[in-house]
Design a protein around this motif. Structure first.
Motif, PDB file in Angstrom:
ATOM      1  N   LEU A   8       0.233  -0.935  -0.083  1.00 51.88           N
ATOM      2  CA  LEU A   8      -0.074   0.047  -0.132  1.00 51.88           C
ATOM      3  C   LEU A   8       0.884   0.968   0.034  1.00 51.88           C
ATOM      4  N   GLU A   9       2.290   1.263   0.988  1.00 49.40           N
ATOM      5  CA  GLU A   9       2.559   2.607   0.655  1.00 49.40           C
ATOM      6  C   GLU A   9       3.056   3.060  -1.037  1.00 49.40           C
ATOM      7  N   GLU A  10       3.673   2.149  -2.045  1.00 48.38           N
ATOM      8  CA  GLU A  10       3.680   2.134  -2.862  1.00 48.38           C
ATOM      9  C   GLU A  10       3.160   2.528  -3.630  1.00 48.38           C
ATOM     10  N   ALA A  11       1.799   1.964  -3.979  1.00 54.24           N
ATOM     11  CA  ALA A  11       0.557   2.158  -4.520  1.00 54.24           C
ATOM     12  C   ALA A  11       0.626   3.523  -4.146  1.00 54.24           C
ATOM     13  N   ALA A  12       0.704   4.020  -3.299  1.00 50.73           N
ATOM     14  CA  ALA A  12      -0.019   5.682  -2.573  1.00 50.73           C
ATOM     15  C   ALA A  12       0.078   6.596  -3.326  1.00 50.73           C
ATOM     16  N   LYS A  13       2.260   6.152  -3.510  1.00 54.03           N
ATOM     17  CA  LYS A  13       3.080   6.720  -3.964  1.00 54.03           C
ATOM     18  C   LYS A  13       2.733   7.865  -5.573  1.00 54.03           C
ATOM     19  N   GLU A  14       2.363   5.861  -5.942  1.00 52.94           N
ATOM     20  CA  GLU A  14       2.416   6.198  -7.547  1.00 52.94           C
ATOM     21  C   GLU A  14       0.460   6.730  -7.488  1.00 52.94           C
ATOM     22  N   HIS A  41     -16.443   9.708  10.275  1.00 53.80           N
ATOM     23  CA  HIS A  41     -15.193  10.007   9.346  1.00 53.80           C
ATOM     24  C   HIS A  41     -15.855  10.869   7.930  1.00 53.80           C
ATOM     25  N   THR A  42     -15.604  10.498   7.168  1.00 56.75           N
ATOM     26  CA  THR A  42     -15.547  10.466   5.689  1.00 56.75           C
ATOM     27  C   THR A  42     -14.164   9.902   5.190  1.00 56.75           C
ATOM     28  N   ALA A  43     -14.456   9.908   4.192  1.00 53.88           N
ATOM     29  CA  ALA A  43     -13.165   9.534   2.653  1.00 53.88           C
ATOM     30  C   ALA A  43     -12.259   8.972   3.160  1.00 53.88           C
ATOM     31  N   ALA A  60      -3.374   9.960   1.006  1.00 59.03           N
ATOM     32  CA  ALA A  60      -2.359   9.110   2.097  1.00 59.03           C
ATOM     33  C   ALA A  60      -2.502   7.806   3.318  1.00 59.03           C
ATOM     34  N   LEU A  61      -2.310   7.565   3.958  1.00 55.38           N
ATOM     35  CA  LEU A  61      -2.706   5.731   3.471  1.00 55.38           C
ATOM     36  C   LEU A  61      -2.793   6.253   5.599  1.00 55.38           C
ATOM     37  N   THR A  62      -4.175   5.486   6.006  1.00 55.59           N
ATOM     38  CA  THR A  62      -4.826   5.194   7.541  1.00 55.59           C
ATOM     39  C   THR A  62      -4.265   3.856   8.001  1.00 55.59           C
ATOM     40  N   GLY A  63      -4.659   4.152   9.443  1.00 56.89           N
ATOM     41  CA  GLY A  63      -4.013   2.978   9.887  1.00 56.89           C
ATOM     42  C   GLY A  63      -5.235   1.791  10.120  1.00 56.89           C
ATOM     43  N   VAL A  64      -5.306   1.006  10.758  1.00 64.31           N
ATOM     44  CA  VAL A  64      -6.272   0.074  10.553  1.00 64.31           C
ATOM     45  C   VAL A  64      -7.032   0.753  11.204  1.00 64.31           C
ATOM     46  N   GLY A  67     -10.722  -3.170  10.916  1.00 65.13           N
ATOM     47  CA  GLY A  67      -9.839  -4.422  10.122  1.00 65.13           C
ATOM     48  C   GLY A  67      -8.750  -4.546   9.258  1.00 65.13           C
ATOM     49  N   ARG A  68      -8.908  -3.191   8.607  1.00 67.77           N
ATOM     50  CA  ARG A  68      -7.150  -3.473   7.611  1.00 67.77           C
ATOM     51  C   ARG A  68      -7.124  -1.643   7.697  1.00 67.77           C
ATOM     52  N   ARG A  69      -5.793  -1.295   6.847  1.00 71.88           N
ATOM     53  CA  ARG A  69      -5.837  -0.236   6.223  1.00 71.88           C
ATOM     54  C   ARG A  69      -5.760   0.249   5.254  1.00 71.88           C
ATOM     55  N   ARG A  70      -6.284   1.931   5.108  1.00 76.18           N
ATOM     56  CA  ARG A  70      -6.926   2.275   3.667  1.00 76.18           C
ATOM     57  C   ARG A  70      -6.367   3.334   3.138  1.00 76.18           C
ATOM     58  N   MET A  71      -6.527   3.626   2.283  1.00 74.11           N
ATOM     59  CA  MET A  71      -5.927   4.777   1.351  1.00 74.11           C
ATOM     60  C   MET A  71      -6.681   5.991   1.309  1.00 74.11           C
ATOM     61  N   THR A  72      -6.980   6.869   0.957  1.00 74.06           N
ATOM     62  CA  THR A  72      -7.999   8.066   1.198  1.00 74.06           C
ATOM     63  C   THR A  72      -7.197   9.324   0.775  1.00 74.06           C
ATOM     64  N   LEU A  73      -8.325  10.107  -0.298  1.00 70.41           N
ATOM     65  CA  LEU A  73      -7.492  11.078  -0.042  1.00 70.41           C
ATOM     66  C   LEU A  73      -7.053  11.785   1.227  1.00 70.41           C
ATOM     67  N   ALA A  74      -6.444  13.063   1.127  1.00 68.10           N
ATOM     68  CA  ALA A  74      -6.196  13.708   2.168  1.00 68.10           C
ATOM     69  C   ALA A  74      -6.661  15.260   2.268  1.00 68.10           C
TER      70      ALA A  74
END
Length: 131
Positions: A8-14, A41-43, A60-64, A67-74
């Motif tokens: 996810l870290e690499e995917a978020a950067k891309e 919460h939103t987004a 950006a990436l969220t914490g868990v 049950g999972r981490r998420r990628m979101t618009l900040a």
């Protein structure tokens, strides 16, 4: 958003380069369509998550969360949008909708700018009895 990527870290950067390619630099989206969670919460910007403090990135990436981490618009890219459209449904959102309308910045949704925003809510979310 490549949210199923094993890295996810690499995917978020891309993915962060996509808005710039389509909406300029810094990217300005024409419309951001948001929902509202019963916890405010939103987004995938959820209460207590470190992602709420991201002010130097558009993706950006969220914490868990659930049950999972998420990628979101900040917040930076959301708040640069020309228009914000909120769609809010269900009685469980009523209290948070009221707080959003009052600009309560103690909930994540309340940190989204309200200029040029439109809220569409069903009767349940708006606290109007359905007859």
């Amino acid at each position: 958003m490549p949210v199923e990527s094993p890295n996810l870290e690499e995917a978020a950067k891309e993915y962060a380069s996509v808005p710039a390619r389509i909406a300029g630099s810094p990217p300005v989206l024409d419309l951001v369509h948001l929902g509202l969670g019963p916890d405010g919460h939103t987004a995938s910007l959820v209460p207590g998550d470190p992602v709420l403090d991201v002010n130097d990135a558009d993706v950006a990436l969220t914490g868990v969360y659930q049950g999972r981490r998420r990628m979101t618009l900040a917040y930076p890219i959301i708040n640069r949008a020309r228009r914000i459209l909120w769609l809010v449904t269900g009685t469980e959102k009523s209290a948070m909708l009221s707080r959003l309308e009052k600009g309560d910045q103690s909930i994540p949704a309340g940190k989204v700018r309200d200029q040029q925003a439109l809220i569409i809510a069903d009767q349940a979310a708006a606290g109007i009895p359905v007859t």
